[in-house]
Design a protein around this motif. Sequence first.
Motif, PDB file in Angstrom:
ATOM      1  N   VAL A 214      14.858  65.451  39.191  1.00 38.92           N
ATOM      2  CA  VAL A 214      14.062  66.404  39.964  1.00 38.92           C
ATOM      3  C   VAL A 214      14.047  67.774  39.299  1.00 38.92           C
ATOM      4  O   VAL A 214      13.025  68.467  39.302  1.00 38.92           O
ATOM      5  N   GLU A 215      15.172  68.150  38.704  1.00 39.99           N
ATOM      6  CA  GLU A 215      15.281  69.464  38.076  1.00 39.99           C
ATOM      7  C   GLU A 215      16.457  69.483  37.119  1.00 39.99           C
ATOM      8  O   GLU A 215      17.566  69.069  37.482  1.00 39.99           O
ATOM      9  N   ASN A 216      16.236  69.930  35.895  1.00 38.99           N
ATOM     10  CA  ASN A 216      17.343  70.119  34.972  1.00 38.99           C
ATOM     11  C   ASN A 216      18.185  71.310  35.417  1.00 38.99           C
ATOM     12  O   ASN A 216      17.665  72.417  35.595  1.00 38.99           O
ATOM     13  N   GLU A 217      19.467  71.087  35.624  1.00 30.73           N
ATOM     14  CA  GLU A 217      20.446  72.138  35.920  1.00 30.73           C
ATOM     15  C   GLU A 217      20.003  73.055  37.070  1.00 30.73           C
ATOM     16  O   GLU A 217      19.729  74.235  36.870  1.00 30.73           O
ATOM     17  N   ASP A 261      21.506  66.481  38.315  1.00 31.78           N
ATOM     18  CA  ASP A 261      21.229  66.697  36.891  1.00 31.78           C
ATOM     19  C   ASP A 261      21.946  67.932  36.342  1.00 31.78           C
ATOM     20  O   ASP A 261      21.354  68.747  35.627  1.00 31.78           O
ATOM     21  N   GLN A 262      23.239  68.047  36.670  1.00 31.43           N
ATOM     22  CA  GLN A 262      24.049  69.092  36.063  1.00 31.43           C
ATOM     23  C   GLN A 262      25.501  68.606  36.008  1.00 31.43           C
ATOM     24  O   GLN A 262      25.767  67.411  36.077  1.00 31.43           O
ATOM     25  N   ASN A 263      26.439  69.501  35.867  1.00 29.92           N
ATOM     26  CA  ASN A 263      27.814  69.139  35.533  1.00 29.92           C
ATOM     27  C   ASN A 263      28.541  68.384  36.643  1.00 29.92           C
ATOM     28  O   ASN A 263      28.286  68.583  37.830  1.00 29.92           O
ATOM     29  N   ARG A 264      29.498  67.553  36.212  1.00 28.19           N
ATOM     30  CA  ARG A 264      30.145  66.611  37.127  1.00 28.19           C
ATOM     31  C   ARG A 264      31.025  67.269  38.175  1.00 28.19           C
ATOM     32  O   ARG A 264      31.317  66.658  39.198  1.00 28.19           O
ATOM     33  N   SER A 265      31.462  68.487  37.937  1.00 26.57           N
ATOM     34  CA  SER A 265      32.426  69.107  38.838  1.00 26.57           C
ATOM     35  C   SER A 265      31.859  69.346  40.234  1.00 26.57           C
ATOM     36  O   SER A 265      32.615  69.475  41.201  1.00 26.57           O
ATOM     37  N   LEU A 315      23.933  55.992  38.212  1.00 21.42           N
ATOM     38  CA  LEU A 315      24.791  57.145  37.932  1.00 21.42           C
ATOM     39  C   LEU A 315      24.727  57.343  36.416  1.00 21.42           C
ATOM     40  O   LEU A 315      25.398  56.638  35.654  1.00 21.42           O
ATOM     41  N   ILE A 316      23.880  58.269  35.978  1.00 25.29           N
ATOM     42  CA  ILE A 316      23.515  58.372  34.566  1.00 25.29           C
ATOM     43  C   ILE A 316      23.887  59.738  34.002  1.00 25.29           C
ATOM     44  O   ILE A 316      23.557  60.778  34.585  1.00 25.29           O
ATOM     45  N   GLU A 317      24.566  59.719  32.866  1.00 21.90           N
ATOM     46  CA  GLU A 317      24.785  60.944  32.085  1.00 21.90           C
ATOM     47  C   GLU A 317      23.484  61.218  31.343  1.00 21.90           C
ATOM     48  O   GLU A 317      23.094  60.466  30.430  1.00 21.90           O
ATOM     49  N   THR A 318      22.792  62.285  31.728  1.00 26.37           N
ATOM     50  CA  THR A 318      21.449  62.528  31.201  1.00 26.37           C
ATOM     51  C   THR A 318      21.397  63.546  30.072  1.00 26.37           C
ATOM     52  O   THR A 318      20.350  63.709  29.448  1.00 26.37           O
ATOM     53  N   GLU A 319      22.515  64.239  29.822  1.00 29.63           N
ATOM     54  CA  GLU A 319      22.521  65.175  28.688  1.00 29.63           C
ATOM     55  C   GLU A 319      23.935  65.523  28.270  1.00 29.63           C
ATOM     56  O   GLU A 319      24.809  65.756  29.111  1.00 29.63           O
TER      57      GLU A 319
END
Length: 494
Positions: A214-217, A261-265, A315-319
């Motif tokens: 939907v949105e990067n970061e 679409d951002q960091n796992r934390s 559950l995908i690591e996209t970057e």
Amino acid sequence: MKNLILIQLLIIAIVMNSCSKEEKQLSAQVIETSRSGNKLTEIKEFKQANPTSSISIDTSKTYQTYTGFGGAFTESSAYLLNRLSKANRDKIINAYFGPDGARYSLTRTHMNSCDFSLDQYSYAPVKDDMRLENFSVAEDTADLIPFIKDAMKASKDGFKIFASPWTAPPWMKTNEDWVGGELDPKYYETWALFFSKYVDAYKDKGIDIWGFTVENEPLGNGNNWESMHYTPKQMTDFVVNHLGPQLEKDGKGDLVILGYDQNRSHLKEWVDEMYRDDISKKYFDGTAVHWYDSTFKIYEDELEYAHDKAPEKYLIETEGCIDAQVPVWKDDDWYWRKEATDWGYTWAKEENKHLHPKYSPAYRYARDIIGTMNNWVDGWVDWNMVLDRKGGPNWFENWCVAPVIVDPDQDEVYFTPLYYVMAHFSKYVRPDAKRIHHQSSDKDLQVTAAQNPDGSIAVIVFNPNKETKVFDLKHNNVSKTISISPQALQTIIL
């Protein structure tokens, strides 16, 4: 005479017993990439030593199904490929997508410009064009679209491609700027239509889009390059009330929608909102994550939580990439040494600096991919496929490293060790493979295993130690003794 017959029978029994033992040896092909110079090299002779540990695999116990592994189509990479000779351009594309190459199966691209574009642009530049009558992907036709189409031609099995916006056009945002701000609610409907128009425009160019993030970061990136902010509730409301229904209305309800679409934390707060009820679960097909919170922390608890919240979802690591570094040219050993630093090494808050120590680039990829695979991630996508010797080009001068570095002025290509590390996963763990159970008695080895749809098994072993490791690989009550070089990654095919 009887004694002679007995002796002959005894000899036959010994020979048959010997053959039986040989037949029970585990048959395995071992592929290794190492600091000592192996690059997807098949290893046929192993260090003669007694094993000091064992790795066992069990195909009866399975976990997630893999979607794929790959990298991103960016304007920067596409532009560089068009500056190379046809021979080198084809060489790189085949190395990533050809049947003898890394066989990338899951890829990403950007909608509108991103930090790895040559300048800032939007497919909808006309202000208040509410029905997007002037929508056009013309900006992508010179470099980006030809790169994707040539990759499609090179790929025997095909690949999935999902698209991510870094920002809506500035005129749709509360701050009317490329950087920061939020989507103005009066343009929610128009922005949802933008996604649908994008799919049609790319289909007209012969490219099928598999899905979106939907949105990067959505938490922002320090007000550096293209960005647009959402809270978890804002994104979920946009998807439930606008994006999902728009795609359904346009006959595109089967497109995949990945949230966050951002960091796992921050995963927990996002998946709690994304999967808040049956309606939101209907529209979100999965969650996208990045790795920039830390150079070594996997965030196992957060990944486990996201999986448990919606075990049937992606559950995908996209970057992920080696960021804040100018690439090192034709020095393979640098990629195995502990010298690289990331953005947080300089800029992180003091209480978070321990998450950003110096690291080895090859280690970071191998360790993170294996670690996330063992914690329910079903796809892992690298960032730029190709960059130049400076780590660009891009309009923001945000230099990074890619697995393939080129010098277009000299028409030279350098496949860094990162390319070979990525290929250990993408080439041998195919879409729809399932992670299978494994046990390793050596805590210093990182291990994961998967069974492919054709029945083959890929066991991936990472040895970050400075000494050779020898282990027994066991499956179905048979085994094979294998040695792995110091500072090496192996894929073992059964």
